[in-house]
Design a protein around this motif. Structure first.
Motif, mmCIF file in Angstrom:
data_model
loop_
_atom_site.group_PDB
_atom_site.id
_atom_site.type_symbol
_atom_site.label_atom_id
_atom_site.label_comp_id
_atom_site.label_asym_id
_atom_site.label_seq_id
_atom_site.Cartn_x
_atom_site.Cartn_y
_atom_site.Cartn_z
ATOM 1 N N UNK A 282 0.838 -1.184 0.000
ATOM 2 C CA UNK A 282 0.000 0.000 0.000
ATOM 3 C C UNK A 282 0.883 1.247 0.000
ATOM 4 N N UNK A 283 0.368 2.302 -0.645
ATOM 5 C CA UNK A 283 1.139 3.534 -0.747
ATOM 6 C C UNK A 283 1.067 4.324 0.562
ATOM 7 N N UNK A 284 -0.047 4.163 1.277
ATOM 8 C CA UNK A 284 -0.233 4.907 2.530
ATOM 9 C C UNK A 284 -0.646 3.933 3.625
ATOM 10 N N UNK A 285 -0.159 4.176 4.834
ATOM 11 C CA UNK A 285 -0.533 3.318 5.942
ATOM 12 C C UNK A 285 -1.476 4.095 6.843
ATOM 13 N N UNK A 286 -2.602 3.472 7.252
ATOM 14 C CA UNK A 286 -3.564 4.181 8.090
ATOM 15 C C UNK A 286 -2.970 4.467 9.471
ATOM 16 N N UNK A 287 -3.229 5.656 10.002
ATOM 17 C CA UNK A 287 -2.581 6.053 11.256
ATOM 18 C C UNK A 287 -3.519 6.014 12.451
ATOM 19 N N UNK A 288 -4.832 6.042 12.222
ATOM 20 C CA UNK A 288 -5.755 6.262 13.330
ATOM 21 C C UNK A 288 -5.773 5.103 14.323
ATOM 22 N N UNK A 289 -5.989 3.880 13.803
ATOM 23 C CA UNK A 289 -6.042 2.724 14.697
ATOM 24 C C UNK A 289 -4.679 2.511 15.356
ATOM 25 N N UNK A 290 -3.626 2.748 14.586
ATOM 26 C CA UNK A 290 -2.270 2.587 15.113
ATOM 27 C C UNK A 290 -2.059 3.448 16.353
ATOM 28 N N UNK A 291 -2.475 4.711 16.258
ATOM 29 C CA UNK A 291 -2.272 5.628 17.387
ATOM 30 C C UNK A 291 -3.191 5.279 18.547
ATOM 31 N N UNK A 292 -4.425 4.814 18.207
ATOM 32 C CA UNK A 292 -5.396 4.511 19.260
ATOM 33 C C UNK A 292 -4.956 3.280 20.043
ATOM 34 N N UNK A 293 -4.509 2.263 19.309
ATOM 35 C CA UNK A 293 -4.210 0.982 19.957
ATOM 36 C C UNK A 293 -2.723 0.801 20.235
ATOM 37 N N UNK A 294 -1.908 1.753 19.793
ATOM 38 C CA UNK A 294 -0.463 1.673 19.954
ATOM 39 C C UNK A 294 0.063 0.324 19.490
ATOM 40 N N UNK A 295 -0.413 -0.096 18.312
ATOM 41 C CA UNK A 295 -0.106 -1.429 17.806
ATOM 42 C C UNK A 295 1.394 -1.630 17.590
ATOM 43 N N UNK A 296 2.043 -0.621 17.025
ATOM 44 C CA UNK A 296 3.477 -0.736 16.753
ATOM 45 C C UNK A 296 4.197 0.378 17.518
#
Lengths: 327, 232
Positions: A282-296
């Motif tokens: 993918x050209x862009x990675x979604x940021x919202x869930x990442x920031x909410x769940x601190x996945x990485x």
């Protein structure tokens, strides 16, 4: 034939053409009767085509007409300040902070990210492959001054150019002085053209991944990614609405609706799916869930370091009572 | 390089034959906007040319010089100045013209006015002055005499109008700055070409350019035919 007659016929023809032209030009807007939302956006988002897809889905669900104006981040912010845009999609955190602090912007949301990359010729004459970004730049300067390598910069105050200036500073160089050196060339144009110029000179350049993947896939450039991913090269895209208290004419309500869509699961999925079938990633990675769940935690930490303003994506005083955006 | 251009031309043919909706829409919009701009520009420039070319007043050479100089105005610069004018915080911001087709119509009309004025003035001056005095002696009014001279120089007027339409439809700066290249509203052929080039869609970009050239050629040819009919 009589000249006068021809002139009369011509005149009637012209009037008919102009009348149909007027009808044609006016028709689409009168028919739809939708509210227009003017979004000034960075070219790297627009040129990849992801916004076309977002527009299609969003307009099918809302009676809002999205007007995308594709310009560099610098000009996008100018548009918004002058009252010619209702919101912006940009990727230059330092300019965004100023935009908020000067009272123009509210409701900032980080929507997506990807990485910048340093690309260069396959044979990598400067020998930078795999180096950390700051060492890469030190090497570039060394090889450049020795006349062995060329660097091509956007030089247009775009988000990518802002990033480049920041990288030179963190590598301990004075960008203003480098500009005048022989091996440092400014294209003064968009990312795609800059890549093609770098290709022509077999030179090195900083690029956003979206444009690079597209151009590389189409066979327009053969440059390779030599340095990619990593904290210094993160590229963060934000949406910011124009403050209704600074510009009462701004279409604030629809801007909020659109920002909510961008951060919704549906909107985020468009970012993560876009380009997978064409480019394999993918050209862009979604940021919202990442920031909410601190996945990485690594990436979250990089985003916090690089794009947060006073410890948050949007400090409370710039939220314009839209608490539900910040859950 | 040749293969890319050929691919572009094939693509153009395929798009035209299949009646691609977006292509038709963008093409019609281009023709409508630039056509209106040409009519508007001709509407105010031809009378002005008569004034400059046939009138006798001080400063008319200066005026001609100014119009000649503006033949070379860069389209982005004109676009930028008009953008500042039409911007919401600009003097004409309250008209809400920015990012509408009307802004492009006005911008292109201003862009091509110097072409019409310079060319028409030139041909008017080249007409034998005897014609005007003859018309006046035969009892024509001043206006009628001017029209007689205009009729004699109709070839030059045709050239000026055709040329200025071609300039309008082929320009990019004004359309981009004032229209914003908004899909379905202000996207015209030249802004599409610029966008598709930036997107790396080379074949599509060349296809659009081929369509643009086709329009320009058709308009020029038609005008030529009309002119020949009139001269026989």
């Amino acid at each position: 034939m009589d000249k006068n007659r021809v002139i009369v016929i011509l005149a009637i023809g012209l009037i008919a053409i102009s009348a149909s032209g007027v009808v044609y030009i006016l028709q689409p807007r009168a028919e739809q009767g939708k509210q227009a939302l003017v979004v000034s956006t960075t070219t790297s988002l627009f040129d990849t085509g992801v916004l076309d897809e977002i527009e299609e889905v969003f307009e099918a669900e809302n009676s809002i007409d999205l007007y995308f104006i594709s310009v560099g981040t610098g000009l996008a912010i100018q548009h918004a300040k002058r009252g010619d845009a209702d919101m912006i999609l940009v990727h230059a955190p330092s300019q965004e902070r100023a935009f908020l602090e000067e009272g123009y912007g509210v409701c900032r949301k980080i929507i997506a990210y990807n990485f910048f990359a340093i690309v260069g010729p396959e044979d990598d004459v400067a020998g930078i492959r795999g180096l950390p970004p700051t060492d890469t730049l030190a090497k570039m300067v060394e090889k450049g001054r020795a006349g062995e390598a060329i660097w091509v910069s956007r030089g247009d105050d775009s988000g990518t150019h802002s990033k480049e200036k920041g990288l030179w500073a963190s590598a301990g160089f004075d960008y203003a002085a480098l500009r005048d050196e022989d091996w440092y060339r400014e294209s003064g144009t968009g990312m795609g053209k800059t890549l093609q110029i770098a290709e022509e000179f077999q030179a090195y350049a900083l690029t956003d991944m979206g444009t690079y993947l597209k151009y590389s896939e189409e066979g327009l450039v053969a440059l390779e990614v030599l340095v990619g991913e990593g904290e210094e090269l993160i590229n963060i895209y934000s949406a910011i609405a124009v403050s209704p208290s600074t510009n009462a004419d701004a279409n604030f309500d629809d801007a909020v609706t659109f920002i909510k869509f961008l951060v919704s699961d549906e909107g985020q999925a468009i970012f993560s799916d876009y380009g997978v079938d064409l480019y394999g990633s993918s050209l862009f990675l979604p940021a919202v869930a990442l920031l909410r769940e601190e996945a990485d935690p690594d990436v979250v930490g990089w985003i916090e370091d690089f794009a947060y303003i006073e410890g948050s994506e949007c400090p409370p005083e710039y939220r314009a009572d839209q608490q539900d955006l910040y859950g | 390089m040749v293969s890319e251009i050929l691919e572009g031309l094939m693509r153009a043919l395929a798009l035209i034959v299949s009646g691609d909706r977006t292509l038709i829409e963008v093409t019609l919009r281009s023709v409508a906007i630039s056509g209106l701009a040409t009519i508007l520009a001709a509407g105010w420039s031809i009378p002005l040319s008569i004034l400059i070319g046939l009138g006798k007043f001080r400063g008319r050479f200066l005026l001609r010089g100014v119009f000649n100089a503006f033949l070379g105005v860069p389209t982005v610069t004109l676009g930028l100045v008009l953008y500042l004018l039409f911007s919401r915080s600009g003097p004409l911001g309250s008209l809400h013209l920015l990012y509408t087709p009307w802004a492009i119509v006005l911008g292109q009309a201003i862009l091509i006015s110097p072409i019409v004025v310079s060319f028409v003035t030139n041909t008017l001056e080249a007409v034998d002055p005897e014609i005007r005095s003859l018309a006046l002696t035969l009892g024509a009014s001043e206006t009628r005499a001017h029209l007689a001279v205009l009729r004699e120089s109709i070839d030059g007027v045709f050239l000026a109008v055709t040329g200025s339409f071609n300039r309008a439809i082929a320009e990019l700066g004004v359309a981009l700055m004032l229209g914003g290249n908004i899909r379905g509203v202000t996207r015209v052929l030249t802004t599409s070409i610029a966008l598709e080039t930036a997107r790396g869609e080379i074949a599509l970009s060349i296809a659009l350019a081929a369509v643009l050239m086709l329009i320009v050629a058709t308009v020029s040819l038609t005008m030529n035919l009309v002119q020949r009919r009139m001269n026989t």
